[in-house]
Design a protein around this motif. Structure first.
Motif, short mmCIF file in Angstrom:
data_model
loop_
_atom_site.label_atom_id
_atom_site.label_comp_id
_atom_site.label_asym_id
_atom_site.label_seq_id
_atom_site.Cartn_x
_atom_site.Cartn_y
_atom_site.Cartn_z
N UNK A 162 -1.01 3.66 7.78
CA UNK A 162 0.21 3.36 7.03
C UNK A 162 0.91 4.65 6.61
N UNK A 163 0.18 5.57 6.02
CA UNK A 163 0.80 6.79 5.53
C UNK A 163 1.24 7.71 6.68
N UNK A 164 0.60 7.56 7.83
CA UNK A 164 1.02 8.32 9.00
C UNK A 164 2.45 8.01 9.40
N UNK A 165 2.84 6.76 9.25
CA UNK A 165 4.22 6.37 9.54
C UNK A 165 5.19 7.02 8.55
N UNK A 166 4.75 7.17 7.30
CA UNK A 166 5.59 7.82 6.29
C UNK A 166 5.68 9.32 6.56
N UNK A 167 4.62 9.89 7.09
CA UNK A 167 4.65 11.31 7.47
C UNK A 167 5.64 11.51 8.62
N UNK A 168 5.59 10.63 9.61
CA UNK A 168 6.51 10.72 10.74
C UNK A 168 7.97 10.62 10.30
N UNK A 169 8.21 9.88 9.23
CA UNK A 169 9.56 9.69 8.71
C UNK A 169 9.99 10.80 7.76
N UNK A 227 10.39 1.15 3.53
CA UNK A 227 10.49 -0.12 4.26
C UNK A 227 10.83 0.13 5.73
N UNK A 228 11.82 0.98 5.97
CA UNK A 228 12.25 1.26 7.34
C UNK A 228 11.23 2.10 8.10
N UNK A 229 10.57 3.03 7.43
CA UNK A 229 9.56 3.85 8.09
C UNK A 229 8.40 3.00 8.61
N UNK A 230 8.10 1.94 7.90
CA UNK A 230 7.02 1.04 8.30
C UNK A 230 7.47 0.02 9.34
N UNK A 242 0.83 -1.20 0.00
CA UNK A 242 0.00 0.00 0.00
C UNK A 242 0.86 1.25 0.00
N UNK A 243 1.88 1.27 0.82
CA UNK A 243 2.76 2.44 0.92
C UNK A 243 3.49 2.69 -0.40
N UNK A 244 4.09 1.66 -0.96
CA UNK A 244 4.84 1.82 -2.21
C UNK A 244 3.92 2.26 -3.34
N UNK A 245 2.76 1.63 -3.44
CA UNK A 245 1.80 1.96 -4.48
C UNK A 245 1.35 3.41 -4.35
N UNK A 264 -10.04 3.70 4.52
CA UNK A 264 -9.28 4.93 4.75
C UNK A 264 -8.51 4.94 6.08
N UNK A 265 -9.02 4.25 7.08
CA UNK A 265 -8.31 4.17 8.35
C UNK A 265 -6.97 3.44 8.17
N UNK A 266 -6.98 2.39 7.38
CA UNK A 266 -5.75 1.64 7.09
C UNK A 266 -4.77 2.56 6.36
N UNK A 267 -5.26 3.32 5.41
CA UNK A 267 -4.42 4.26 4.66
C UNK A 267 -3.79 5.27 5.62
N UNK A 268 -4.60 5.87 6.48
CA UNK A 268 -4.07 6.88 7.40
C UNK A 268 -3.03 6.28 8.35
#
Length: 136
Positions: free
Chosen positions: A44-51, A79-82, A9-12, A38-42
């Motif tokens: 996963x993508x929240x971890x990318x925002x933190x990174x 990968x590492x952010x997740x 999901x993150x890569x896509x 959308x909760x799953x998206x938030x």
């Protein structure tokens, strides 16, 4: 790449964002495209925002977009952010059997090296490069 749905999901999502970096994408839009919630998206993508990979704007006109250029985001960054790992970290009590303990320790060393090698290889692939089909 459906082995891990969070990584997939993150890569896509990030690859699509790279194709239109100025466009904000809502969690609902990403979720619909990825056929998830959308909760799953938030989450996963929240971890990318933190990174520092993504930025998010709140509100009615808000959404997600890249925080930096796609050529400065490696697949390893995602990968590492997740906090992904090839094998799950065992939180079980150590084995009581000495044979099992020795085997587990040896396999663990090999897996740790494989993990380091994987991350090193993923560092060499940016999202900008990963977006395009590979010639086989």
């Amino acid at each position: 790449m459906k082995r891990n749905s969070r990584l997939s999901l993150a890569l896509h999502s990030v690859a699509h964002m790279a194709s239109e970096p100025d466009r904000l994408r809502t969690s609902a839009e990403i979720a619909e495209h990825a056929q998830t919630n959308p909760v799953v998206v938030r989450r996963v993508l929240g971890k990318l925002r933190q990174a520092g990979i993504l930025k998010a704007e709140k509100g009615h006109a808000g959404g997600w977009q890249l925080a930096r250029a796609a050529d400065r985001i490696s697949v390893a960054d995602i990968y590492l952010a997740l906090d992904e790992r090839l094998t799950p970290v065992s939180e079980d009590a150590p084995p009581r059997c000495s044979v099992e303990h020795a085997l587990e320790r040896r396999v663990s060393l090999i897996m740790d090296q494989a993990e380091r090698d994987l991350i090193e290889n993923l560092k060499g692939l940016s999202i900008a490069e990963a977006r395009f089909p590979i010639d086989t």
